[in-house]
Design a protein around this motif. Structure first.
Motif, PDB file in Angstrom:
ATOM      1  N   HIS A 150      38.022 -71.498  42.830  1.00 22.09           N
ATOM      2  CA  HIS A 150      37.401 -72.066  44.026  1.00 22.09           C
ATOM      3  C   HIS A 150      36.455 -71.029  44.630  1.00 22.09           C
ATOM      4  N   PRO A 151      35.263 -71.437  45.072  1.00 26.27           N
ATOM      5  CA  PRO A 151      34.302 -70.477  45.638  1.00 26.27           C
ATOM      6  C   PRO A 151      34.885 -69.608  46.762  1.00 26.27           C
ATOM      7  N   LYS A 152      35.825 -70.161  47.532  1.00 26.38           N
ATOM      8  CA  LYS A 152      36.439 -69.365  48.604  1.00 26.38           C
ATOM      9  C   LYS A 152      37.268 -68.219  48.023  1.00 26.38           C
ATOM     10  N   ILE A 153      37.906 -68.450  46.888  1.00 28.60           N
ATOM     11  CA  ILE A 153      38.703 -67.395  46.229  1.00 28.60           C
ATOM     12  C   ILE A 153      37.784 -66.267  45.785  1.00 28.60           C
ATOM     13  N   LEU A 154      36.655 -66.650  45.167  1.00 33.89           N
ATOM     14  CA  LEU A 154      35.708 -65.632  44.693  1.00 33.89           C
ATOM     15  C   LEU A 154      35.153 -64.815  45.855  1.00 33.89           C
ATOM     16  N   LYS A 155      35.000 -65.465  46.996  1.00 33.48           N
ATOM     17  CA  LYS A 155      34.482 -64.770  48.176  1.00 33.48           C
ATOM     18  C   LYS A 155      35.538 -63.820  48.763  1.00 33.48           C
ATOM     19  N   LEU A 156      36.797 -64.266  48.753  1.00 31.89           N
ATOM     20  CA  LEU A 156      37.883 -63.456  49.324  1.00 31.89           C
ATOM     21  C   LEU A 156      38.299 -62.303  48.418  1.00 31.89           C
ATOM     22  N   ASN A 157      38.229 -62.521  47.108  1.00 36.26           N
ATOM     23  CA  ASN A 157      38.667 -61.507  46.154  1.00 36.26           C
ATOM     24  C   ASN A 157      37.492 -61.147  45.240  1.00 36.26           C
ATOM     25  N   LYS A 158      36.814 -60.076  45.552  1.00 28.65           N
ATOM     26  CA  LYS A 158      35.597 -59.673  44.829  1.00 28.65           C
ATOM     27  C   LYS A 158      35.870 -59.207  43.399  1.00 28.65           C
ATOM     28  N   THR A 159      37.129 -58.888  43.072  1.00 24.69           N
ATOM     29  CA  THR A 159      37.436 -58.369  41.733  1.00 24.69           C
ATOM     30  C   THR A 159      37.931 -59.447  40.768  1.00 24.69           C
ATOM     31  N   ILE A 160      38.196 -60.639  41.277  1.00 24.52           N
ATOM     32  CA  ILE A 160      38.823 -61.659  40.440  1.00 24.52           C
ATOM     33  C   ILE A 160      37.955 -62.053  39.250  1.00 24.52           C
ATOM     34  N   LYS A 161      36.651 -62.160  39.437  1.00 25.55           N
ATOM     35  CA  LYS A 161      35.780 -62.563  38.332  1.00 25.55           C
ATOM     36  C   LYS A 161      35.856 -61.540  37.196  1.00 25.55           C
ATOM     37  N   ASP A 162      35.768 -60.254  37.528  1.00 23.77           N
ATOM     38  CA  ASP A 162      35.857 -59.206  36.508  1.00 23.77           C
ATOM     39  C   ASP A 162      37.212 -59.231  35.800  1.00 23.77           C
ATOM     40  N   SER A 163      38.282 -59.433  36.560  1.00 23.54           N
ATOM     41  CA  SER A 163      39.629 -59.483  35.968  1.00 23.54           C
ATOM     42  C   SER A 163      39.746 -60.633  34.977  1.00 23.54           C
ATOM     43  N   LEU A 164      39.215 -61.790  35.349  1.00 24.85           N
ATOM     44  CA  LEU A 164      39.281 -62.963  34.472  1.00 24.85           C
ATOM     45  C   LEU A 164      38.422 -62.771  33.226  1.00 24.85           C
ATOM     46  N   THR A 165      37.254 -62.188  33.405  1.00 22.91           N
ATOM     47  CA  THR A 165      36.351 -61.943  32.271  1.00 22.91           C
ATOM     48  C   THR A 165      36.995 -60.974  31.280  1.00 22.91           C
ATOM     49  N   LYS A 166      37.639 -59.923  31.788  1.00 22.07           N
ATOM     50  CA  LYS A 166      38.314 -58.956  30.918  1.00 22.07           C
ATOM     51  C   LYS A 166      39.440 -59.603  30.111  1.00 22.07           C
ATOM     52  N   LYS A 167      40.028 -60.662  30.651  1.00 16.93           N
ATOM     53  CA  LYS A 167      41.098 -61.381  29.946  1.00 16.93           C
ATOM     54  C   LYS A 167      40.542 -62.398  28.952  1.00 16.93           C
ATOM     55  N   GLY A 168      39.214 -62.523  28.890  1.00 16.14           N
ATOM     56  CA  GLY A 168      38.600 -63.417  27.913  1.00 16.14           C
ATOM     57  C   GLY A 168      38.224 -64.793  28.418  1.00 16.14           C
ATOM     58  N   PHE A 169      38.385 -65.025  29.711  1.00 18.28           N
ATOM     59  CA  PHE A 169      38.017 -66.322  30.278  1.00 18.28           C
ATOM     60  C   PHE A 169      36.504 -66.417  30.468  1.00 18.28           C
ATOM     61  N   LEU A 170      36.000 -67.624  30.414  1.00 17.06           N
ATOM     62  CA  LEU A 170      34.598 -67.906  30.715  1.00 17.06           C
ATOM     63  C   LEU A 170      34.580 -68.354  32.171  1.00 17.06           C
ATOM     64  N   VAL A 171      34.077 -67.507  33.057  1.00 21.23           N
ATOM     65  CA  VAL A 171      34.181 -67.750  34.487  1.00 21.23           C
ATOM     66  C   VAL A 171      32.923 -68.439  35.004  1.00 21.23           C
ATOM     67  N   ASP A 172      33.123 -69.617  35.585  1.00 19.59           N
ATOM     68  CA  ASP A 172      32.020 -70.348  36.197  1.00 19.59           C
ATOM     69  C   ASP A 172      32.028 -70.063  37.696  1.00 19.59           C
ATOM     70  N   ASP A 173      30.980 -69.417  38.149  1.00 18.08           N
ATOM     71  CA  ASP A 173      30.874 -69.123  39.575  1.00 18.08           C
ATOM     72  C   ASP A 173      29.597 -69.702  40.187  1.00 18.08           C
ATOM     73  N   LYS A 174      28.979 -70.652  39.487  1.00 20.38           N
ATOM     74  CA  LYS A 174      27.781 -71.307  40.022  1.00 20.38           C
ATOM     75  C   LYS A 174      28.182 -72.333  41.069  1.00 20.38           C
ATOM     76  N   VAL A 175      27.917 -72.017  42.306  1.00 21.34           N
ATOM     77  CA  VAL A 175      28.310 -72.881  43.411  1.00 21.34           C
ATOM     78  C   VAL A 175      27.611 -74.232  43.338  1.00 21.34           C
ATOM     79  N   ASP A 176      26.383 -74.262  42.843  1.00 25.54           N
ATOM     80  CA  ASP A 176      25.608 -75.503  42.837  1.00 25.54           C
ATOM     81  C   ASP A 176      25.740 -76.304  41.538  1.00 25.54           C
TER      82      ASP A 176
END
Length: 191
Positions: free
Chosen positions: A71-97
């Motif tokens: 959820h975009p609010k999670i990405l805003k609250l936790n700035k490291t979550i995207k990097d953590s997910l990417t390191k685990k091999g996930f394809l992270v979608d953060d395009k709000v639009d």
């Protein structure tokens, strides 16, 4: 007539796949799992609906293209979550639009927990697995008190607690991804 204007005018599946293939480097031979954790509004439970699941679901990355859209609010609250997910091999979608319906349409299976994404998956007739939060959390207690449809749907849809054996979980995912006739979801849509 059942309608959901949010999902009108979605692109062709092949066109969506080709766009996402370039963006996420999707593997052609792997099926797509779309994981859509919702935002939990309880301050002390904000990420408890998906953080405990990360290690377990990351074990599927070698077999499937797993796109997670926190959820975009999670990405805003936790700035490291995207990097953590990417390191685990996930394809992270953060395009709000991004038109989320296109991600649903191209996906072969949906992983979700609570909220609108469950109903979106049902509406779009996608196989899905529900990921449960700790039943002792305040969020779940409130859902129980309010007789939430999110919880009632668990009587009809495959759902797991984070303690599930990974091999059992993998077997269920495989089974759902290879079942061409998803009558349960069609019946729920009609209801």
């Amino acid at each position: 007539i059942i309608g959901y204007p949010r999902y009108n005018d979605l692109k062709d599946r092949k066109e969506i796949f080709n766009n996402l293939k370039n963006e996420f480097n999707l593997k052609d031979k792997k099926k797509i799992i779309f994981w859509t954790p919702t935002h939990i509004h309880y301050k002390n439970e904000t990420e408890k609906n998906f953080l405990p699941w990360i290690d377990k679901i990351s074990e599927l990355n070698s077999e499937y293209n797993i796109i997670i859209r926190p959820h975009p609010k999670i990405l805003k609250l936790n700035k490291t979550i995207k990097d953590s997910l990417t390191k685990k091999g996930f394809l992270v979608d953060d395009k709000v639009d991004r038109k989320i319906g296109n991600l649903f349409k191209v996906s072969d299976l949906i992983l979700c927990d609570y909220g609108d994404t469950i109903f979106s998956a049902i509406y779009l007739e996608k196989p899905l697995v529900l990921l449960n939060m700790d039943s002792k959390s305040d969020f779940i207690k409130d859902l129980n008190i309010n007789l939430s449809l999110d919880l009632q749907l668990r009587n009809y849809i495959v759902n797991y607690d984070v303690s599930v054996d990974i091999e059992e979980f993998k077997k269920e995912i495989f089974k759902l991804l290879n079942n061409k006739n998803n009558n349960k979801i069609l019946d729920l849509k009609k209801k």
